[in-house]
Design a protein around this motif. Structure first.
Motif, PDB file in Angstrom:
ATOM      1  N   VAL A 102       0.814  -1.219   0.000  1.00  0.00           N
ATOM      2  CA  VAL A 102       0.000   0.000   0.000  1.00  0.00           C
ATOM      3  C   VAL A 102       0.843   1.262   0.000  1.00  0.00           C
ATOM      4  N   TYR A 103       2.073   1.182   0.567  1.00  0.00           N
ATOM      5  CA  TYR A 103       2.919   2.365   0.554  1.00  0.00           C
ATOM      6  C   TYR A 103       3.247   2.766  -0.881  1.00  0.00           C
TER       7      TYR A 103
ATOM      8  N   GLN B 219       1.559   1.938  -3.493  1.00  0.00           N
ATOM      9  CA  GLN B 219       0.297   2.325  -4.124  1.00  0.00           C
ATOM     10  C   GLN B 219      -0.038   3.776  -3.768  1.00  0.00           C
ATOM     11  N   ALA B 220       0.106   4.103  -2.477  1.00  0.00           N
ATOM     12  CA  ALA B 220      -0.174   5.470  -2.033  1.00  0.00           C
ATOM     13  C   ALA B 220       0.745   6.457  -2.735  1.00  0.00           C
ATOM     14  N   ALA B 221       2.015   6.040  -2.918  1.00  0.00           N
ATOM     15  CA  ALA B 221       2.962   6.925  -3.583  1.00  0.00           C
ATOM     16  C   ALA B 221       2.561   7.148  -5.038  1.00  0.00           C
ATOM     17  N   ARG B 222       2.057   6.097  -5.684  1.00  0.00           N
ATOM     18  CA  ARG B 222       1.629   6.250  -7.077  1.00  0.00           C
ATOM     19  C   ARG B 222       0.461   7.220  -7.158  1.00  0.00           C
ATOM     20  N   ILE B 223      -0.482   7.072  -6.202  1.00  0.00           N
ATOM     21  CA  ILE B 223      -1.642   7.965  -6.204  1.00  0.00           C
ATOM     22  C   ILE B 223      -1.217   9.402  -5.931  1.00  0.00           C
TER      23      ILE B 223
ATOM     24  N   ILE C  61      10.255   6.607   1.374  1.00  0.00           N
ATOM     25  CA  ILE C  61       9.621   5.363   1.800  1.00  0.00           C
ATOM     26  C   ILE C  61      10.664   4.275   2.020  1.00  0.00           C
TER      27      ILE C  61
END
Lengths: 365, 287
Positions: free
Chosen positions: B180-181, B183-187, B199
């Protein structure tokens, strides 16, 4: 900005994760995805965000086909079940990070971060690092980061699960206020029916990758389109009984009960009856018709001011949600009363036929 | 009536005995040697701090200490970044994972003296794979005669042998970062540099601390590889501290001086490791 899913299907190595999802969510609306674990809530959100591309179908955002646009080129944000923050950045820089990536002017960043932090009640924590925050404060920081960039679409993936229930309730109330004043499209995934009702807005029921029903939360709760929807939306789940109407009687197992007046118009045949646990009564009803069933007590869970009574009738499990404390012994025999006015009647294939909100007008055509 | 009894000491005793025999007694023996001049078991004189004074002013040891620091610095400067790069480029799932793990673990299974022998052969300018190749390309390379070449060969040997350790440690650190880290960075539309800086690196900090300390201590005590390759030569180009110590203790049987030297050696490692540890953990409170 509105979001539309058109026949969206996701298959991974032959396994169907999302099956032909069709959904229309209006701009500025608050939408709840309700389903059990593994129902596909997160997967559907990833498809909405653009983290995954559907195998088939299209995703429209504000009337534009965004199916093949990667997440980096979209304006979405997401809040997770885990508290995801940059560990080496303080709260201010965490909230500011999406704005910095978007090269927003420094003064503007300062203004928007402070405004968002104030809204979420963390403005006194801006200098702290995530490790020095409580769970609720960490999640508020993550939420502020999601809200600060004015995304077209904000996704919440069970954001309150890891918080204790008090924080959960207060954050839930705040979320409704936050979104009431915005025209952002919000999608909120949860496993708890009560949360969906508390948040209001629209509820989308998901089961095994399929959308079972969607609509205004109250309406979905009052008029579930079928058995699946009825048992998904309710905790403890709705009680279901197989019944046969024949010869002016209602037969449930070996029980033969006089046919309630409300059901006189139903054709003879097999039906499924549904009654929500909080409508089950131990005492005879003062008014209205009721079905009376003998049951055996399995266990009584007492939770302070309420009791969850688990029972069986003819090997069918039933639950009653009763107010007050009822101390009942295991295997004790009881009679329960199911008010006909609060009952759902489903066709044998699961379609809703009668619901409490629509009294016996729509008999089987 | 006694408010407490002393039975608890029995619980501490086994540990105390163990530590006494494994650390305290040997250590104090060395301390004892270091203040005496020993000719044979019955002929020994107390000399006080004379050995220490002599060691601290010995130019041979100064040279070897400087050489040692430069060497350890180079080892860390190459192996740590290289290990991180290798770990970052390793596959995160699929068949590539076990394959790359096994490939990386292979050098770690090779004993030190075998590594020395392998490179002694590979580096030979007449028949060695790399040695003859380099010379064929017109590079004048000969570890047996050129101090620079010998020094570089020992360094490459260490990099070949131990970079995998750093890479494996970093890989385990990277694997512990939930998806999720990323993923969150991509978002958030974060760049890959931002992902690494904000990260991955913070999450790698603890394993990097272990990697730096292990590699520092180990490279600071290097003995076998240069000993096998050139015996510390040519000249004293690859004579590092532990080899100097061995020559002193066994070659010259200068026990008192060697003991004093050992203690100073030990204190240096302790000090540098402490500095590393403090430097890398001093802002732990900010995460």
């Amino acid at each position: 900005m509105s979001l539309q899913l058109e026949n969206v299907t996701l298959k991974v190595r032959g396994e169907t994760y999302i099956d032909e999802a069709n959904l229309q969510l209006d701009g500025g609306s608050f939408n709840v995805l309700l389903g059990h674990t593994l129902a596909g809530k997160t997967t559907l959100m990833r498809l909405m965000a653009g983290l995954d591309t559907p195998t088939r179908g299209r995703v429209w955002l504000g009337g534009r086909d965004m199916t093949d646009v990667p997440v980096r080129q979209r304006n979405v944000s997401m809040v997770y079940q885990q508290f995801i923050n940059y560990p080496t950045l303080n709260v201010f820089d965490n909230i500011a990070s999406p704005l910095k990536q978007a090269k927003v002017a420094r003064a503007e960043i300062q203004r928007r971060v402070e405004e968002t932090a104030h809204m979420l009640g963390i403005d006194h924590l801006l200098g702290r690092y995530p490790q020095a925050l409580s769970g609720g404060q960490q999640q508020r920081t993550a939420m502020a980061r999601a809200l600060v960039k004015d995304a077209d679409l904000v996704l919440f993936d069970e954001p309150l699960v890891n918080l204790d229930y008090k924080l959960r309730e207060s954050l839930r109330v705040e979320m409704r206020k936050l979104f009431a004043s915005r025209d952002t499209l919000a999608v909120y995934a949860t496993t708890e029916p009560a949360e969906a009702l508390a948040l209001g807005g629209t509820t989308v029921l998901l089961k095994e990758g399929r959308i079972v029903q969607s609509g205004p939360s109250e309406a979905v709760y009052r008029q579930p389109c079928n058995l699946e929807a009825a048992s998904l939306f309710g905790e403890p789940p709705i009680n279901l009984l197989a019944a046969e109407i024949a010869g002016g009687e209602c037969r449930i197992g070996r029980q033969r009960l006089p046919l309630p007046a409300a059901w006189q118009r139903l054709e003879e045949g097999h039906y499924r009856l549904g009654v929500r646990p909080h409508h089950v009564s131990l005492a005879p009803l003062a008014t209205g018709e009721a079905l009376c069933l003998p049951v055996q007590v399995r266990v009584a869970e007492i939770g302070g001011s309420e009791t969850f009574l688990h029972m069986t009738h003819d090997e069918i499990d039933l639950v009653a949600h009763l107010g007050g404390i009822h101390e009942l012994a295991v295997d004790q025999a009881l009679e329960i009363h199911l008010p006909c006015a609060e009952m759902f009647v489903f066709e044998p294939d699961g379609e809703l036929l009668l619901s409490p909100a629509s009294p016996a007008t729509a008999a089987r055509a | 009536m006694k408010p407490y009894n002393n039975k608890a000491w029995w619980l501490v005793l086994p540990v105390f005995v163990l530590v006494a025999f494994s650390a305290i007694i040997p250590m104090m023996t060395v301390v004892n040697y270091s203040v005496q001049d020993i000719f044979d078991p019955s002929t020994r004189y107390f000399v006080g701090t004379e050995w220490y004074r002599e060691i601290l002013s010995d130019p041979r040891l100064h040279d070897s200490l400087v050489r040692q620091f430069i060497y350890s610095f180079c080892v860390l400067a190459i192996e740590i970044p290289l290990g991180i790069i290798v770990a970052l480029s390793m596959p995160r799932r699929g068949l590539g994972v076990p394959v790359s793990l096994i490939l990386l673990a292979l050098p770690l299974l090779v004993p030190w003296n075998v590594v020395g022998t392998i490179w002694q052969i590979i580096g030979r300018e007449d028949i060695g794979l790399y040695g003859s190749l380099l010379n064929g390309l017109g590079v004048d390379y000969n570890y047996a005669s050129s101090p620079r070449d010998a020094w570089i060969t020992v360094l490459i040997m260490d990099v070949w042998h131990w970079t995998s350790l750093v890479a494996l440690l970093c890989y385990s650190g990277l694997r512990s970062i939930p998806d999720v880290y990323y993923q969150a960075a991509r978002i958030d539309r974060a760049s890959s540099w931002a992902v690494f800086r904000y990260i991955q690196l913070p999450k790698l900090k603890n394993v990097l601390l272990i990697a730096v300390m292990l590699r520092f201590m180990d490279s600071f005590m290097i003995y076998t590889e240069p000993f096998v390759l050139t015996g510390g030569g040519p000249g004293t180009a690859t004579t590092f501290l532990s080899q100097t110590l061995t020559q002193m203790a066994l070659g010259q049987f200068d026990l008192g001086r060697a003991a004093a030297f050992s203690l100073i050696y030990f204190l240096i490692i302790l000090l540098v490791t402490w500095v590393f540890y403090t430097a890398m953990t001093h802002n732990d409170d900010k995460g």
